[in-house]
Scaffold this motif. Structure first.
Motif, PDB file in Angstrom:
ATOM      1  N   GLY A 145     -21.497 -12.405  -8.680  1.00  0.00           N
ATOM      2  CA  GLY A 145     -22.640 -11.501  -8.558  1.00  0.00           C
ATOM      3  C   GLY A 145     -23.582 -11.904  -7.448  1.00  0.00           C
ATOM      4  N   HIS A 146     -23.762 -13.215  -7.247  1.00  0.00           N
ATOM      5  CA  HIS A 146     -24.690 -13.675  -6.218  1.00  0.00           C
ATOM      6  C   HIS A 146     -24.186 -13.338  -4.823  1.00  0.00           C
ATOM      7  CE1 HIS A 146     -28.215 -16.053  -5.064  1.00  0.00           C
ATOM      8  NE2 HIS A 146     -27.515 -16.311  -3.976  1.00  0.00           N
ATOM      9  N   VAL A 147     -22.880 -13.379  -4.616  1.00  0.00           N
ATOM     10  CA  VAL A 147     -22.325 -13.001  -3.319  1.00  0.00           C
ATOM     11  C   VAL A 147     -22.702 -11.556  -2.991  1.00  0.00           C
ATOM     12  CG1 VAL A 147     -20.180 -12.556  -2.075  1.00  0.00           C
ATOM     13  CG2 VAL A 147     -20.436 -14.661  -3.367  1.00  0.00           C
ATOM     14  N   VAL A 148     -22.540 -10.662  -3.957  1.00  0.00           N
ATOM     15  CA  VAL A 148     -22.908  -9.261  -3.728  1.00  0.00           C
ATOM     16  C   VAL A 148     -24.412  -9.144  -3.504  1.00  0.00           C
ATOM     17  CG1 VAL A 148     -22.904  -6.925  -4.690  1.00  0.00           C
ATOM     18  CG2 VAL A 148     -20.968  -8.449  -5.113  1.00  0.00           C
ATOM     19  N   ALA A 149     -25.207  -9.828  -4.328  1.00  0.00           N
ATOM     20  CA  ALA A 149     -26.667  -9.743  -4.231  1.00  0.00           C
ATOM     21  C   ALA A 149     -27.178 -10.223  -2.878  1.00  0.00           C
ATOM     22  CB  ALA A 149     -27.310 -10.559  -5.346  1.00  0.00           C
ATOM     23  N   SER A 150     -26.464 -11.143  -2.250  1.00  0.00           N
ATOM     24  CA  SER A 150     -26.922 -11.710  -0.981  1.00  0.00           C
ATOM     25  C   SER A 150     -26.812 -10.732   0.182  1.00  0.00           C
ATOM     26  CB  SER A 150     -26.122 -12.978  -0.657  1.00  0.00           C
ATOM     27  OG  SER A 150     -26.389 -13.989  -1.607  1.00  0.00           O
ATOM     28  N   GLY A 151     -26.145  -9.597  -0.025  1.00  0.00           N
ATOM     29  CA  GLY A 151     -26.004  -8.638   1.067  1.00  0.00           C
ATOM     30  C   GLY A 151     -26.578  -7.272   0.759  1.00  0.00           C
ATOM     31  N   VAL A 152     -27.468  -7.174  -0.233  1.00  0.00           N
ATOM     32  CA  VAL A 152     -28.027  -5.869  -0.597  1.00  0.00           C
ATOM     33  C   VAL A 152     -29.505  -5.807  -0.214  1.00  0.00           C
ATOM     34  CG1 VAL A 152     -26.401  -5.688  -2.520  1.00  0.00           C
ATOM     35  CG2 VAL A 152     -28.710  -6.555  -2.942  1.00  0.00           C
ATOM     36  N   PRO A 153     -30.061  -4.585  -0.077  1.00  0.00           N
ATOM     37  CA  PRO A 153     -31.490  -4.453   0.221  1.00  0.00           C
ATOM     38  C   PRO A 153     -32.353  -5.068  -0.876  1.00  0.00           C
ATOM     39  CG  PRO A 153     -30.329  -2.379   0.600  1.00  0.00           C
ATOM     40  CD  PRO A 153     -29.367  -3.285  -0.104  1.00  0.00           C
ATOM     41  N   GLN A 154     -33.592  -5.398  -0.515  1.00  0.00           N
ATOM     42  CA  GLN A 154     -34.488  -6.053  -1.453  1.00  0.00           C
ATOM     43  C   GLN A 154     -34.832  -5.183  -2.653  1.00  0.00           C
ATOM     44  OE1 GLN A 154     -37.708  -7.154   1.234  1.00  0.00           O
ATOM     45  NE2 GLN A 154     -37.039  -9.277   1.196  1.00  0.00           N
ATOM     46  N   ASP A 155     -34.662  -3.863  -2.525  1.00  0.00           N
ATOM     47  CA  ASP A 155     -34.995  -2.979  -3.641  1.00  0.00           C
ATOM     48  C   ASP A 155     -33.786  -2.630  -4.495  1.00  0.00           C
ATOM     49  OD1 ASP A 155     -33.707  -1.421  -1.753  1.00  0.00           O
ATOM     50  OD2 ASP A 155     -35.079   0.279  -1.911  1.00  0.00           O
ATOM     51  N   LYS A 156     -32.692  -3.369  -4.326  1.00  0.00           N
ATOM     52  CA  LYS A 156     -31.479  -3.156  -5.122  1.00  0.00           C
ATOM     53  C   LYS A 156     -31.028  -4.478  -5.723  1.00  0.00           C
ATOM     54  CE  LYS A 156     -30.855   1.252  -4.112  1.00  0.00           C
ATOM     55  NZ  LYS A 156     -29.737   1.676  -3.248  1.00  0.00           N
ATOM     56  N   TRP A 157     -30.232  -4.379  -6.790  1.00  0.00           N
ATOM     57  CA  TRP A 157     -29.672  -5.563  -7.420  1.00  0.00           C
ATOM     58  C   TRP A 157     -28.328  -5.192  -8.039  1.00  0.00           C
ATOM     59  CZ3 TRP A 157     -30.796 -10.390  -6.674  1.00  0.00           C
ATOM     60  CH2 TRP A 157     -30.288 -11.374  -7.544  1.00  0.00           C
ATOM     61  N   PRO A 158     -27.305  -6.049  -7.925  1.00  0.00           N
ATOM     62  CA  PRO A 158     -26.002  -5.730  -8.507  1.00  0.00           C
ATOM     63  C   PRO A 158     -25.961  -5.990 -10.012  1.00  0.00           C
ATOM     64  CG  PRO A 158     -25.895  -7.837  -7.380  1.00  0.00           C
ATOM     65  CD  PRO A 158     -27.274  -7.299  -7.132  1.00  0.00           C
ATOM     66  N   VAL A 159     -25.352  -5.066 -10.719  1.00  0.00           N
ATOM     67  CA  VAL A 159     -25.125  -5.200 -12.157  1.00  0.00           C
ATOM     68  C   VAL A 159     -23.620  -5.098 -12.391  1.00  0.00           C
ATOM     69  CG1 VAL A 159     -25.506  -4.160 -14.423  1.00  0.00           C
ATOM     70  CG2 VAL A 159     -27.367  -4.232 -12.747  1.00  0.00           C
ATOM     71  N   GLN A 165     -14.424  -9.376 -10.165  1.00  0.00           N
ATOM     72  CA  GLN A 165     -15.648  -8.773 -10.681  1.00  0.00           C
ATOM     73  C   GLN A 165     -15.981  -7.527  -9.877  1.00  0.00           C
ATOM     74  OE1 GLN A 165     -18.847  -8.548  -9.074  1.00  0.00           O
ATOM     75  NE2 GLN A 165     -20.414  -9.027 -10.573  1.00  0.00           N
ATOM     76  N   ARG A 166     -16.370  -6.454 -10.588  1.00  0.00           N
ATOM     77  CA  ARG A 166     -16.815  -5.212  -9.961  1.00  0.00           C
ATOM     78  C   ARG A 166     -18.263  -4.963 -10.371  1.00  0.00           C
ATOM     79  NH1 ARG A 166     -14.222  -1.878 -13.004  1.00  0.00           N
ATOM     80  NH2 ARG A 166     -13.307  -3.547 -14.239  1.00  0.00           N
ATOM     81  N   SER A 167     -19.106  -4.610  -9.429  1.00  0.00           N
ATOM     82  CA  SER A 167     -20.513  -4.374  -9.739  1.00  0.00           C
ATOM     83  C   SER A 167     -21.003  -3.108  -9.052  1.00  0.00           C
ATOM     84  CB  SER A 167     -21.372  -5.569  -9.289  1.00  0.00           C
ATOM     85  OG  SER A 167     -21.260  -5.759  -7.896  1.00  0.00           O
ATOM     86  N   HIS A 168     -22.105  -2.571  -9.564  1.00  0.00           N
ATOM     87  CA  HIS A 168     -22.771  -1.474  -8.876  1.00  0.00           C
ATOM     88  C   HIS A 168     -24.234  -1.844  -8.682  1.00  0.00           C
ATOM     89  CE1 HIS A 168     -24.741   0.690 -12.460  1.00  0.00           C
ATOM     90  NE2 HIS A 168     -24.192  -0.381 -12.951  1.00  0.00           N
ATOM     91  N   LEU A 169     -24.869  -1.202  -7.693  1.00  0.00           N
ATOM     92  CA  LEU A 169     -26.238  -1.542  -7.340  1.00  0.00           C
ATOM     93  C   LEU A 169     -27.217  -0.618  -8.060  1.00  0.00           C
ATOM     94  CD1 LEU A 169     -25.870  -2.132  -3.488  1.00  0.00           C
ATOM     95  CD2 LEU A 169     -25.421  -3.695  -5.386  1.00  0.00           C
ATOM     96  N   VAL A 170     -28.256  -1.213  -8.618  1.00  0.00           N
ATOM     97  CA  VAL A 170     -29.287  -0.440  -9.306  1.00  0.00           C
ATOM     98  C   VAL A 170     -30.626  -0.703  -8.613  1.00  0.00           C
ATOM     99  CG1 VAL A 170     -28.074  -0.531 -11.513  1.00  0.00           C
ATOM    100  CG2 VAL A 170     -29.759  -2.303 -10.969  1.00  0.00           C
ATOM    101  N   PRO A 171     -31.540   0.291  -8.613  1.00  0.00           N
ATOM    102  CA  PRO A 171     -32.856   0.069  -8.007  1.00  0.00           C
ATOM    103  C   PRO A 171     -33.705  -0.871  -8.853  1.00  0.00           C
ATOM    104  CG  PRO A 171     -32.735   2.242  -9.027  1.00  0.00           C
ATOM    105  CD  PRO A 171     -31.354   1.664  -9.105  1.00  0.00           C
ATOM    106  N   VAL A 172     -34.451  -1.746  -8.199  1.00  0.00           N
ATOM    107  CA  VAL A 172     -35.350  -2.674  -8.887  1.00  0.00           C
ATOM    108  C   VAL A 172     -36.672  -2.731  -8.125  1.00  0.00           C
ATOM    109  CG1 VAL A 172     -33.559  -4.123  -9.916  1.00  0.00           C
ATOM    110  CG2 VAL A 172     -34.359  -4.617  -7.599  1.00  0.00           C
ATOM    111  N   ASP A 173     -37.749  -3.001  -8.853  1.00  0.00           N
ATOM    112  CA  ASP A 173     -39.057  -3.179  -8.214  1.00  0.00           C
ATOM    113  C   ASP A 173     -39.132  -4.511  -7.477  1.00  0.00           C
ATOM    114  OD1 ASP A 173     -39.947  -0.723  -9.180  1.00  0.00           O
ATOM    115  OD2 ASP A 173     -40.697  -1.606 -11.046  1.00  0.00           O
TER     116      ASP A 173
END
Length: 265
Positions: free
Chosen positions: A64-78, A130-138
């Protein structure tokens, strides 16, 4: 004009589940990540023999951290789904294990990663996709200010999390901060642990049988502050292999995860 959200390397989040499994970051990037996990007698279990599913915590973390390291600051992988194949038991003593995750694919909606756990002798213990999708976060999750008391080495993971056998094939997980991830939900790896314990109860493993794979789909977030119940359905029991379906449900009875657990002699 609306700008494109920037990406940053997020903090590696230490929550209750990471404290329980003694997980530590080594190297983190958007392409590859490496963690260490301590070996210890806490992996022992009277029913599962050795709680292989506990490796799901660092495997979920590293991929999950690998995916999170390449996403915008307003998104997070679940996590949408995790498949883990177990090759051997986690060591109860010796050098820390190494957990590695690598990026397979990432776009603006999802990510796919794979990884492995290797012991101090270089032996592969588990493989994961692992498969994840990105969700919006504050704001992206951060390590909790809560101080987690790491259980004593002789305390099993089952006991530390408070898992309770209800009936054969049914296991309860009471509210506990040790089961939480950085967003306050049940850690995906803890749902893997509960699924393994329920499946082992269903087949009356007696510490002899071993889990060889768990394929889990996450259908809604679980609340670490509520009761979670794992119910098993034994789909097949042969001489050498059993197939068990496990549904983890929240306090309202709605499913959080659905898994297929393969158990072998």
């Amino acid at each position: 004009m609306t700008g494109t959200p920037t990406t940053t390397t997020p903090e590696f989040v230490i929550s209750g589940a990471e404290a329980l499994l003694r997980v530590s970051p080594v190297a983190l990037s958007a392409q590859r990540a490496e963690l260490t996990v301590a070996a210890g007698q806490w992996y022992g279990d009277p029913v599962a023999g050795n709680l292989r599913g506990a490796l799901g915590v660092p495997l979920d973390d590293v991929t999950g951290h690998v995916v999170a390291s390449g996403v915008p600051q307003d998104k997070w992988p679940v996590s949408l789904g995790i498949r883990v194949d177990f090759l051997a038991d986690p060591p109860v003593e010796g050098s820390p294990m190494t957990v590695i995750g690598e990026l397979i694919a990432r776009d603006d909606r999802s990510g796919t990663t794979r990884g492995a756990v290797v012991d101090g002798a270089g032996r592969t213990l588990a493989l994961v996709t692992q498969r994840s999708h990105l969700v919006p976060v504050d704001g992206q999750p951060h390590s909790s200010a809560t101080q987690f008391d790491t259980p004593r080495p002789e305390t099993s993971i089952r006991a530390a999390l408070g898992f309770r056998d209800v009936t054969p094939g049914v296991v309860d997980l009471p509210p506990t901060t040790l089961a939480a991830n950085g967003m306050g939900n049940l850690h995906g790896g803890v749902l893997i642990i509960g699924s393994e314990l329920a499946a082992m109860s269903a087949v009356d493993a007696g510490g002899v049988l071993r889990t060889t794979s768990i394929d889990i789909v996450y259908v809604r977030p679980g609340n670490a502050g509520d009761l979670t119940t794992f119910r098993s359905d034994l789909l097949h029991r042969g001489r050498s292999v059993a197939v068990v379906r496990v549904v983890a449900a929240n306090a309202s009875g709605k499913p959080c995860s659905i898994s297929t657990v393969i158990v072998q002699s």
